[in-house]
Design a protein around this motif. Structure first.
Motif, PDB file in Angstrom:
ATOM      1  N   ARG A  63       0.845  -1.205   0.000  1.00  0.00           N
ATOM      2  CA  ARG A  63       0.000   0.000   0.000  1.00  0.00           C
ATOM      3  C   ARG A  63       0.877   1.250   0.000  1.00  0.00           C
ATOM      4  O   ARG A  63       1.899   1.310   0.697  1.00  0.00           O
ATOM      5  CB  ARG A  63      -0.917   0.023   1.229  1.00  0.00           C
ATOM      6  N   ASN A  64       0.470   2.246  -0.766  1.00  0.00           N
ATOM      7  CA  ASN A  64       1.256   3.483  -0.881  1.00  0.00           C
ATOM      8  C   ASN A  64       1.504   4.141   0.471  1.00  0.00           C
ATOM      9  O   ASN A  64       2.589   4.670   0.733  1.00  0.00           O
ATOM     10  CB  ASN A  64       0.551   4.472  -1.813  1.00  0.00           C
ATOM     11  N   GLU A  65       0.498   4.099   1.338  1.00  0.00           N
ATOM     12  CA  GLU A  65       0.627   4.721   2.664  1.00  0.00           C
ATOM     13  C   GLU A  65       1.790   4.095   3.443  1.00  0.00           C
ATOM     14  O   GLU A  65       2.572   4.800   4.098  1.00  0.00           O
ATOM     15  CB  GLU A  65      -0.681   4.537   3.436  1.00  0.00           C
ATOM     16  N   ILE A  66       1.909   2.780   3.372  1.00  0.00           N
ATOM     17  CA  ILE A  66       2.987   2.076   4.073  1.00  0.00           C
ATOM     18  C   ILE A  66       4.335   2.378   3.431  1.00  0.00           C
ATOM     19  O   ILE A  66       5.344   2.597   4.117  1.00  0.00           O
ATOM     20  CB  ILE A  66       2.720   0.552   4.070  1.00  0.00           C
ATOM     21  N   LEU A  67       4.349   2.429   2.089  1.00  0.00           N
ATOM     22  CA  LEU A  67       5.591   2.752   1.377  1.00  0.00           C
ATOM     23  C   LEU A  67       6.102   4.133   1.747  1.00  0.00           C
ATOM     24  O   LEU A  67       7.312   4.342   1.897  1.00  0.00           O
ATOM     25  CB  LEU A  67       5.352   2.698  -0.136  1.00  0.00           C
ATOM     26  N   GLU A  68       5.186   5.075   1.901  1.00  0.00           N
ATOM     27  CA  GLU A  68       5.576   6.453   2.214  1.00  0.00           C
ATOM     28  C   GLU A  68       6.044   6.599   3.666  1.00  0.00           C
ATOM     29  O   GLU A  68       7.003   7.314   3.948  1.00  0.00           O
ATOM     30  CB  GLU A  68       4.404   7.396   1.942  1.00  0.00           C
ATOM     31  N   ALA A  97      12.123  -2.145   2.849  1.00  0.00           N
ATOM     32  CA  ALA A  97      13.402  -2.537   2.243  1.00  0.00           C
ATOM     33  C   ALA A  97      14.070  -3.652   3.054  1.00  0.00           C
ATOM     34  O   ALA A  97      14.607  -4.616   2.484  1.00  0.00           O
ATOM     35  CB  ALA A  97      14.322  -1.326   2.132  1.00  0.00           C
ATOM     36  N   GLN A  98      14.017  -3.540   4.382  1.00  0.00           N
ATOM     37  CA  GLN A  98      14.586  -4.586   5.251  1.00  0.00           C
ATOM     38  C   GLN A  98      13.837  -5.902   5.088  1.00  0.00           C
ATOM     39  O   GLN A  98      14.433  -6.983   5.022  1.00  0.00           O
ATOM     40  CB  GLN A  98      14.508  -4.135   6.714  1.00  0.00           C
ATOM     41  N   ALA A 157      10.435   0.722  -7.132  1.00  0.00           N
ATOM     42  CA  ALA A 157      11.600  -0.084  -6.783  1.00  0.00           C
ATOM     43  C   ALA A 157      12.298   0.542  -5.577  1.00  0.00           C
ATOM     44  O   ALA A 157      12.539   1.743  -5.549  1.00  0.00           O
ATOM     45  CB  ALA A 157      12.558  -0.163  -7.962  1.00  0.00           C
ATOM     46  N   LEU A 158      12.582  -0.279  -4.576  1.00  0.00           N
ATOM     47  CA  LEU A 158      13.223   0.231  -3.358  1.00  0.00           C
ATOM     48  C   LEU A 158      14.741   0.029  -3.401  1.00  0.00           C
ATOM     49  O   LEU A 158      15.223  -0.873  -4.063  1.00  0.00           O
ATOM     50  CB  LEU A 158      12.635  -0.500  -2.143  1.00  0.00           C
TER      51      LEU A 158
END
Length: 283
Positions: free
Chosen positions: A192-197, A204-205, A282-283
């Motif tokens: 979800r974008n909210e979590i990515l932000e 990434a971990q 991509a992270l």
């Protein structure tokens, strides 16, 4: 410790996640994983991402691409399984249908609308030069629902991952008439974008942990026997599946996304195409 909710199908593809959870590998980087098995598959997981009842989903590539284009506020962060998914095309054991050609203009059992089982019915129909506009569907939710529908005749055929349905073929519940591999990598990881932000470092971990396990997954001693026992499969079937399955530690490329979207657009599964930035992070 950061809690992350992950959803995935209860299938052998996701064994690496369960091993990482059981071995405390996510905890070692201060992540608490709450895993949910979703037997209904990709359509249900798209809904969970939309509703915020999961943070991450491990789901079919074509399903999440379709749903992000349709407004799901999530992004694909990585390919999870690089190899195609081999969809078995099944009829009831007592069905009069003997060949793939017999199934033209019959009713398809699907887990839900927008699911891989529906989208791949379009891919298969297109492969056979059938009229995709006339495909008829019966929603059955789960494999158990498909067994009921094909046995009672409320649907005529059902497409699902061929190794997970092999026990039903062995038991004489289903008969497999053909296979239909996906023309793209089968599983991706979407967030979800909210979590990515809010938590890019945590995601990434998390990817680093799962990628370390998938890179060496096939080398784990007796992994074939472990998988066969957990998923009630014959060891020789699991060995064949392992030989055909390749996990990935890489991002989805723009070239592959274009290929997927072009095919979905041609099949009228999507009515517009999203940009690479809208679909992939991509992270």
């Amino acid at each position: 410790m950061k809690t992350i909710k992950i959803a995935g199908v209860p299938e052998h593809f996701n064994m690496p996640w369960h091993l990482c959870i059981e071995n405390g590998e996510f905890e070692s980087v201060d992540i608490d994983i709450e895993w949910t098995d979703v037997a209904e598959g990709t359509g249900k997981m798209c809904q969970m991402l939309r509703e915020g009842t999961t943070d991450i989903a491990v789901l079919l590539t074509e399903g999440i691409v379709k749903d992000i284009v349709a407004g799901n506020a999530s992004k694909i962060v990585q390919v999870y399984v690089e190899s195609p998914l081999i969809w078995g095309i099944h009829v009831g054991a007592q069905s009069n249908y003997q060949n793939l050609e017999d199934l033209e203009n019959t009713k398809v059992a699907i887990s839900r609308y927008g699911s891989g089982s529906q989208l791949m019915a379009y891919v298969n129909a297109n492969n056979q030069n059938w009229n995709t506009a006339t495909l008829a569907f019966e929603v059955v939710n789960t494999i158990d629902g498909a067994v009921e529908a094909l046995t009672e005749g409320t649907a005529d055929y059902f497409m699902w991952e061929r190794f997970m349905t092999q026990p039903l073929v062995d038991q004489g519940v289903f008969r497999r008439v053909a296979d239909c591999p996906t023309p793209w990598p089968c599983f991706v990881i979407a967030v979800r974008n909210e979590i990515l932000e809010k938590h890019p470092e945590t995601i990434a971990q998390l990817l680093e942990v799962i990628n370390t396990t998938t890179a060496d997954f096939k080398e784990i001693p007796s992994i074939d026997k472990t998988l066969a026992l957990k998923y009630q499969q014959k060891t020789e079937d699991i060995q064949e599946w392992l030989s055909l399955t390749e996990w990935s530690q890489n991002a989805l490329t723009e070239k592959m996304l274009n290929k997927i979207q072009n095919q979905l657009f041609e099949l009228k599964i999507i009515d517009k195409k999203g940009t690479f930035a809208e679909i992939v992070k991509a992270l």
